[in-house]
Scaffold this motif. Structure first.
Motif, mmCIF file in Angstrom:
data_model
loop_
_atom_site.group_PDB
_atom_site.id
_atom_site.type_symbol
_atom_site.label_atom_id
_atom_site.label_comp_id
_atom_site.label_asym_id
_atom_site.label_seq_id
_atom_site.Cartn_x
_atom_site.Cartn_y
_atom_site.Cartn_z
ATOM 1 N N CYS A 1 -14.516 -1.398 -18.334
ATOM 2 C CA CYS A 1 -13.305 -0.630 -18.010
ATOM 3 C C CYS A 1 -13.335 -0.141 -16.561
ATOM 4 N N LEU A 2 -14.521 0.237 -16.085
ATOM 5 C CA LEU A 2 -14.657 0.743 -14.718
ATOM 6 C C LEU A 2 -14.245 -0.311 -13.703
ATOM 7 N N VAL A 3 -14.770 -1.524 -13.846
ATOM 8 C CA VAL A 3 -14.458 -2.567 -12.876
ATOM 9 C C VAL A 3 -13.023 -3.059 -13.043
ATOM 10 N N SER A 4 -12.484 -2.990 -14.259
ATOM 11 C CA SER A 4 -11.097 -3.414 -14.488
ATOM 12 C C SER A 4 -10.093 -2.429 -13.912
ATOM 13 N N THR A 5 -10.531 -1.241 -13.592
ATOM 14 C CA THR A 5 -9.660 -0.231 -12.997
ATOM 15 C C THR A 5 -9.354 -0.521 -11.538
ATOM 16 N N THR A 6 -10.275 -1.205 -10.863
ATOM 17 C CA THR A 6 -10.141 -1.378 -9.408
ATOM 18 C C THR A 6 -9.946 -2.828 -8.960
ATOM 19 N N VAL A 7 -10.737 -3.748 -9.505
ATOM 20 C CA VAL A 7 -10.762 -5.115 -8.967
ATOM 21 C C VAL A 7 -9.449 -5.874 -9.155
ATOM 22 N N PRO A 8 -8.795 -5.839 -10.342
ATOM 23 C CA PRO A 8 -7.536 -6.589 -10.475
ATOM 24 C C PRO A 8 -6.487 -6.218 -9.429
ATOM 25 N N LYS A 9 -6.343 -4.938 -9.135
ATOM 26 C CA LYS A 9 -5.373 -4.513 -8.121
ATOM 27 C C LYS A 9 -5.762 -5.036 -6.747
ATOM 28 N N MET A 10 -7.068 -5.014 -6.452
ATOM 29 C CA MET A 10 -7.526 -5.536 -5.171
ATOM 30 C C MET A 10 -7.242 -7.031 -5.058
ATOM 31 N N LEU A 11 -7.437 -7.778 -6.137
ATOM 32 C CA LEU A 11 -7.170 -9.218 -6.129
ATOM 33 C C LEU A 11 -5.681 -9.507 -5.923
ATOM 34 N N VAL A 12 -4.837 -8.712 -6.561
ATOM 35 C CA VAL A 12 -3.388 -8.869 -6.383
ATOM 36 C C VAL A 12 -3.000 -8.593 -4.934
ATOM 37 N N ASN A 13 -3.586 -7.555 -4.346
ATOM 38 C CA ASN A 13 -3.274 -7.211 -2.958
ATOM 39 C C ASN A 13 -3.706 -8.306 -1.998
ATOM 40 N N ILE A 14 -4.853 -8.941 -2.277
ATOM 41 C CA ILE A 14 -5.305 -10.040 -1.416
ATOM 42 C C ILE A 14 -4.358 -11.224 -1.529
ATOM 43 N N LEU A 15 -3.940 -11.543 -2.756
ATOM 44 C CA LEU A 15 -3.037 -12.672 -2.965
ATOM 45 C C LEU A 15 -1.687 -12.450 -2.302
ATOM 46 N N THR A 16 -1.165 -11.245 -2.408
ATOM 47 C CA THR A 16 0.154 -10.936 -1.861
ATOM 48 C C THR A 16 0.085 -10.514 -0.401
ATOM 49 N N GLN A 17 -1.144 -10.456 0.142
ATOM 50 C CA GLN A 17 -1.356 -10.013 1.519
ATOM 51 C C GLN A 17 -0.733 -8.642 1.759
ATOM 52 N N SER A 18 -0.914 -7.785 0.779
ATOM 53 C CA SER A 18 -0.414 -6.413 0.868
ATOM 54 C C SER A 18 -1.543 -5.458 0.537
ATOM 55 N N LYS A 19 -1.584 -4.337 1.209
ATOM 56 C CA LYS A 19 -2.600 -3.328 0.954
ATOM 57 C C LYS A 19 -2.008 -2.100 0.268
ATOM 58 N N ALA A 20 -0.755 -2.197 -0.130
ATOM 59 C CA ALA A 20 -0.053 -1.037 -0.674
ATOM 60 C C ALA A 20 -0.387 -0.808 -2.148
ATOM 61 N N ILE A 21 -0.401 0.457 -2.524
ATOM 62 C CA ILE A 21 -0.487 0.877 -3.921
ATOM 63 C C ILE A 21 0.427 2.085 -4.070
ATOM 64 N N SER A 22 1.213 2.119 -5.109
ATOM 65 C CA SER A 22 2.186 3.196 -5.277
ATOM 66 C C SER A 22 1.491 4.544 -5.467
ATOM 67 N N TYR A 23 2.230 5.595 -5.231
ATOM 68 C CA TYR A 23 1.704 6.966 -5.405
ATOM 69 C C TYR A 23 1.211 7.157 -6.833
#
Length: 311
Positions: free
Chosen positions: A72-94
């Protein structure tokens, strides 16, 4: 209400790693591979323990819970990071940032508590072997995990509620690849004195106390092991604690690395330490337990054999 109304940020930016386009694909491949290894490593460990009745003991009950928390710990952070790399975006909503911060804090706290509970389990097994079954009853094991979960949820909720009242009206860039509580406090343009006091208090109470418990348990364990007359008996006793000691050293070593490097403002070292803490440690834990434990290796072989034969 005044500070809350000043919050004019709708998103944060997770700077994390290199902005060079040629490095994005290797980073994506690296972290995707690490996530897959973590996912399957912890899942296989939990299923192997669950499928083998010989492993339905307190020690393996705690190991399977630790695997679930690490997953659960790694699933909290890594998927969002992978999406940001794919979309070339560093944004995360508030909202997404605060949600990520909350759950990351919950699972990190649970890791901390479970390691202390597992140290107590080893203390009872080695220092009071004749009373082990009477002390480590299923009810007590379940209660210890439940208390760890409740304390983690309440502590993280308190930090999250206190942080939502802060204003973020200047810099919105977080140097990590995930939303970390201490980094959000640094970004705030409100007075964070109470928040910092709360962080120091909970870190001291819920961090130092479990670590002290672990050190005390292993002090007693070492004292008992040294009294064992035979070298073989000493080896077997140390073997039952070796995996847990490796995991404890890895967990607290990386945690201290994160906060020591962030305190000295060495951003790159701090990012590397955060990766070790949030990604590498959950990936290595199942291998540490399985490679050093014959019972788990046998259970894994049986589980894989049954799975392949049923197809």
């Amino acid at each position: 209400m005044g500070p809350r109304n000043q919050t004019c940020v709708s998103e944060f930016f997770l700077l994390g790693f290199s902005e060079k386009s040629e490095q994005q694909l290797p980073l994506f491949g690296l972290f995707l591979s690490m996530y897959i290894v973590t996912l399957f490593g912890n899942l296989f460990l939990m299923m192997a323990i669950g499928s083998d009745s010989h492993l339905h003991t307190p020690m393996y009950f705690f190991i399977s819970n630790l695997s679930l928390v690490d997953l659960c710990l790694v699933s909290t952070t890594v998927p969002k990071m992978l999406v940001n790399i794919l979309t070339q975006s560093k944004a995360i909503s508030y909202v997404g940032c605060f949600t990520q911060m909350y759950f990351f804090s919950v699972f990190a706290c649970m890791d901390n508590f479970l390691l202390a509970v597992m140290a107590y389990d080893r203390f009872v097994a080695i220092c009071h072997p004749l009373r082990y079954v009477a002390i480590m009853k299923p009810q007590l094991c379940g209660l210890l995990v439940l208390i760890s979960c409740v304390l983690s949820l309440l502590t993280s909720l308190l930090h999250s509620l206190m942080t939502t009242h802060l204003s973020f009206c200047k810099d919105h860039e977080i140097p990590y690849f995930f939303c970390d509580l201490t980094q959000l406090l640094k970004l705030s343009c409100s007075d964070t004195f109470i928040n910092n006091i709360l962080v120091y208090f909970t870190t001291g109470l819920l961090g130092i106390v479990p670590l002290t418990g672990i050190i005390t348990s292993y002090t007693q364990i070492c004292s008992s092991i040294l009294k064992v007359p035979s070298a073989e008996g000493k080896y077997k006793a140390f073997l039952t604690c070796g995996s847990h000691l490796c995991v404890v050293s890895l967990f607290y070593g990386t945690v201290f690395g994160v906060y020591m490097t962030s305190a000295t403002h060495t951003s790159w070292k701090s990012i590397v330490a955060s990766v070790m803490y949030a990604v590498v440690t959950p990936m290595l834990n199942p291998f540490i337990y399985s490679l050093r434990n014959k019972d788990i290796k046998d259970a894994l072989k049986k589980f894989i054999s049954r799975s392949t034969s049923s197809q």
